[in-house]
Design a protein around this motif. Structure first.
Motif, mmCIF file in Angstrom:
data_model
loop_
_atom_site.group_PDB
_atom_site.id
_atom_site.type_symbol
_atom_site.label_atom_id
_atom_site.label_comp_id
_atom_site.label_asym_id
_atom_site.label_seq_id
_atom_site.Cartn_x
_atom_site.Cartn_y
_atom_site.Cartn_z
ATOM 1 N N GLU A 173 -8.743 58.781 39.817
ATOM 2 C CA GLU A 173 -7.829 59.166 40.692
ATOM 3 C C GLU A 173 -7.616 58.176 41.437
ATOM 4 O O GLU A 173 -7.758 58.376 43.266
ATOM 5 N N ARG A 174 -7.149 56.790 40.897
ATOM 6 C CA ARG A 174 -6.711 56.225 42.082
ATOM 7 C C ARG A 174 -7.749 55.893 42.814
ATOM 8 O O ARG A 174 -8.042 54.771 43.863
ATOM 9 N N ASP A 175 -9.146 55.084 42.308
ATOM 10 C CA ASP A 175 -10.421 55.401 42.806
ATOM 11 C C ASP A 175 -10.910 56.019 43.853
ATOM 12 O O ASP A 175 -11.755 55.528 44.957
ATOM 13 N N ARG A 211 0.707 60.028 50.644
ATOM 14 C CA ARG A 211 1.352 58.170 50.384
ATOM 15 C C ARG A 211 1.264 57.544 49.202
ATOM 16 O O ARG A 211 -0.518 56.855 49.980
ATOM 17 N N ARG A 212 1.546 56.519 48.584
ATOM 18 C CA ARG A 212 0.464 55.673 48.235
ATOM 19 C C ARG A 212 0.179 54.024 49.073
ATOM 20 O O ARG A 212 -0.580 53.724 48.676
ATOM 21 N N GLU A 213 0.744 54.183 50.556
ATOM 22 C CA GLU A 213 1.242 53.331 51.535
ATOM 23 C C GLU A 213 -0.265 53.455 52.361
ATOM 24 O O GLU A 213 -0.989 52.736 52.787
ATOM 25 N N LEU A 214 -0.950 54.728 52.036
ATOM 26 C CA LEU A 214 -1.615 55.296 52.542
ATOM 27 C C LEU A 214 -2.820 54.801 52.313
ATOM 28 O O LEU A 214 -3.566 55.516 51.548
ATOM 29 N N SER A 215 -4.253 54.061 53.456
ATOM 30 C CA SER A 215 -5.133 53.964 52.463
ATOM 31 C C SER A 215 -6.177 55.255 53.036
ATOM 32 O O SER A 215 -6.270 55.387 54.049
ATOM 33 N N VAL A 216 -6.552 55.412 51.935
ATOM 34 C CA VAL A 216 -7.856 56.585 51.700
ATOM 35 C C VAL A 216 -9.409 56.235 51.135
ATOM 36 O O VAL A 216 -9.617 55.179 50.416
ATOM 37 N N PRO A 275 4.490 61.253 41.265
ATOM 38 C CA PRO A 275 3.205 62.162 40.542
ATOM 39 C C PRO A 275 1.826 60.926 40.823
ATOM 40 O O PRO A 275 1.101 61.945 41.317
ATOM 41 N N GLY A 276 2.318 60.080 41.084
ATOM 42 C CA GLY A 276 1.135 59.172 41.968
ATOM 43 C C GLY A 276 0.816 58.987 43.056
ATOM 44 O O GLY A 276 -0.224 58.798 43.835
ATOM 45 N N GLU A 277 0.618 59.872 43.678
ATOM 46 C CA GLU A 277 0.859 60.714 44.396
ATOM 47 C C GLU A 277 -0.063 61.642 44.770
ATOM 48 O O GLU A 277 -0.871 62.728 46.054
ATOM 49 N N VAL A 278 -0.249 62.286 43.859
ATOM 50 C CA VAL A 278 -0.729 63.230 43.497
ATOM 51 C C VAL A 278 -2.028 63.155 42.947
ATOM 52 O O VAL A 278 -3.051 62.159 42.146
#
Length: 389
Positions: free
Chosen positions: A237-239, A222-227, A62-65
């Motif tokens: 949305e995760r900033d 993916r949570r591990e990928l910095s954007v 869910p955190g990847e959406v």
């Protein structure tokens, strides 16, 4: 006016009742999902339940959406955001690899990055069916893997319907820790799409291609990928994507995505049978019509033809006058008098590219729609050819 025969589902498809009902239900409710009071918490619950629904059926956490305004924003966020983040972490990472047949929502941001940010964009060749050359990708990656910021490869082509070997692309990039983004806007609900199983790091989807509302989509990342964010503001949305969250649209999106994914096998079987009927009928009516795209590895509802001796725009308008709606390619570039970059990349001549039409079927398509096109295509082609004399 004649009854409309809609054969342009790849541009947009009608909303499904479940999405309309979900959206309408929440349109009458007040509450900003970022607010702390009870109304805000209720809205937040709807958003998070929608996020969980999409994650469950697409194969991610869910955190990847990350919710966006649609496919174009999600593509821009992936391409620009990952490029900036990767380059900031290592200034050598300035190369971006993509197929030559990507949607303009990927190609135009790449062009912008090359013009304004010093990106070195490499567009990989495709064969005559529109399938990317994996060996060209491998050679480009292995030439200098440390300089590659990301690879973007669409799951399915929006014009000719050809499916790309996305998992194999990810396998080539994985040993070098190169992130892969895929635009899956056309693929979701039409073919099996599993984010985790595919091996990609970011995936674009949008609502209006699967029976959801316009103006809402998501980037699965993916949570591990910095954007790096494109928009700055409230840090939603995760900033990664600031902006007030559109609760009703997201509820409609989740309902449509869930229905499309769960019904994908039955949908694909039904529309592929209609597509085969359409292809056979058009070929019988216009024997020199040329089907474009991969003969087997293509979207089930896509039939893309070139009609020698015709201008695609003229043929489209002749069909439209009979109430039959189709497309000359990507709806986002409709009205621009130039040959399709997709067809040119596949080795088609400028004349062949200009003579093409895309017929795309969807959840409301019927045999009567197909038969109406088959009955109209020969006289329309004849008139379009006569107009060029």
């Amino acid at each position: 006016m004649p009854e409309t025969v809609y054969l342009d589902h790849a541009a947009t498809t009608p909303m499904v009742p479940a999405a309309i009902e979900a959206m309408n239900r929440h349109l009458v409710e007040v509450g900003n999902p970022s607010s702390l009071h009870a109304s805000g918490r209720r809205a937040r619950r709807v958003v998070e339940e929608s996020r969980e629904t999409i994650a469950r059926v697409v194969g991610c956490r869910p955190g990847e959406v990350v919710f966006t305004s649609g496919g174009t924003e999600a593509d821009n966020l992936a391409v620009k955001g990952v490029f900036w983040s990767r380059r900031d972490a290592d200034p050598r990472r300035v190369r971006v690899l993509a197929s030559a047949v990507e949607h303009h929502a990927v190609l135009d941001p790449l062009h912008w990055l090359a013009t304004h940010e010093g990106a070195e964009v490499e567009l990989l060749p495709v064969d005559s069916d529109g399938v990317v050359d994996l060996e060209a990708l491998r050679a480009s990656v292995e030439r200098d893997p440390d300089s590659v910021a990301l690879v973007s490869m669409m799951w399915a082509n929006n014009e000719v319907g050809t499916l790309q070997p996305v998992s194999q692309v990810a396998e080539i990039c994985a040993p070098h820790a190169i992130p892969v983004h895929t635009d899956a806007v056309q693929a979701l609900g039409a073919v099996p799409v599993d984010f985790a199983a595919s091996g990609v790091d970011a995936l674009t989807l949008t609502g209006h291609k699967v029976g959801g509302p316009y103006g809402v989509g998501a980037l699965i990342v993916r949570r591990e990928l910095s954007v790096t964010a494109l928009l700055h503001g409230g840090g939603q949305e995760r900033d990664i994507r600031s902006g007030t969250i559109d609760t009703p649209a997201i509820a409609g999106l989740a309902a449509a995505v869930e229905l499309a994914v769960k019904g994908q096998p039955e949908h694909a079987s039904r529309v592929s049978a209609l597509r085969d009927r359409l292809v056979a009928g058009v070929r019988e009516a216009v024997p020199d019509a040329v089907l474009t795209g991969h003969p087997d590895g293509r979207l089930p509802g896509n039939a893309h033809f070139s009609f020698p001796g015709c201008e695609g725009d003229s043929l489209l308008m002749l069909l439209d006058a009979r109430g039959i709606e189709c497309s000359t390619g990507s709806a986002c570039s409709a009205g621009v008098p130039q040959a399709s970059h997709v067809l040119l990349a596949m080795g088609r001549s400028d004349a062949a590219a200009r003579s093409s039409l895309r017929f795309s079927l969807g959840h409301t398509s019927t045999e009567a729609d197909v038969d109406a096109l088959v009955a109209a295509i020969a006289p329309c082609v004849e008139r379009a050819r006569a107009a060029r004399l």
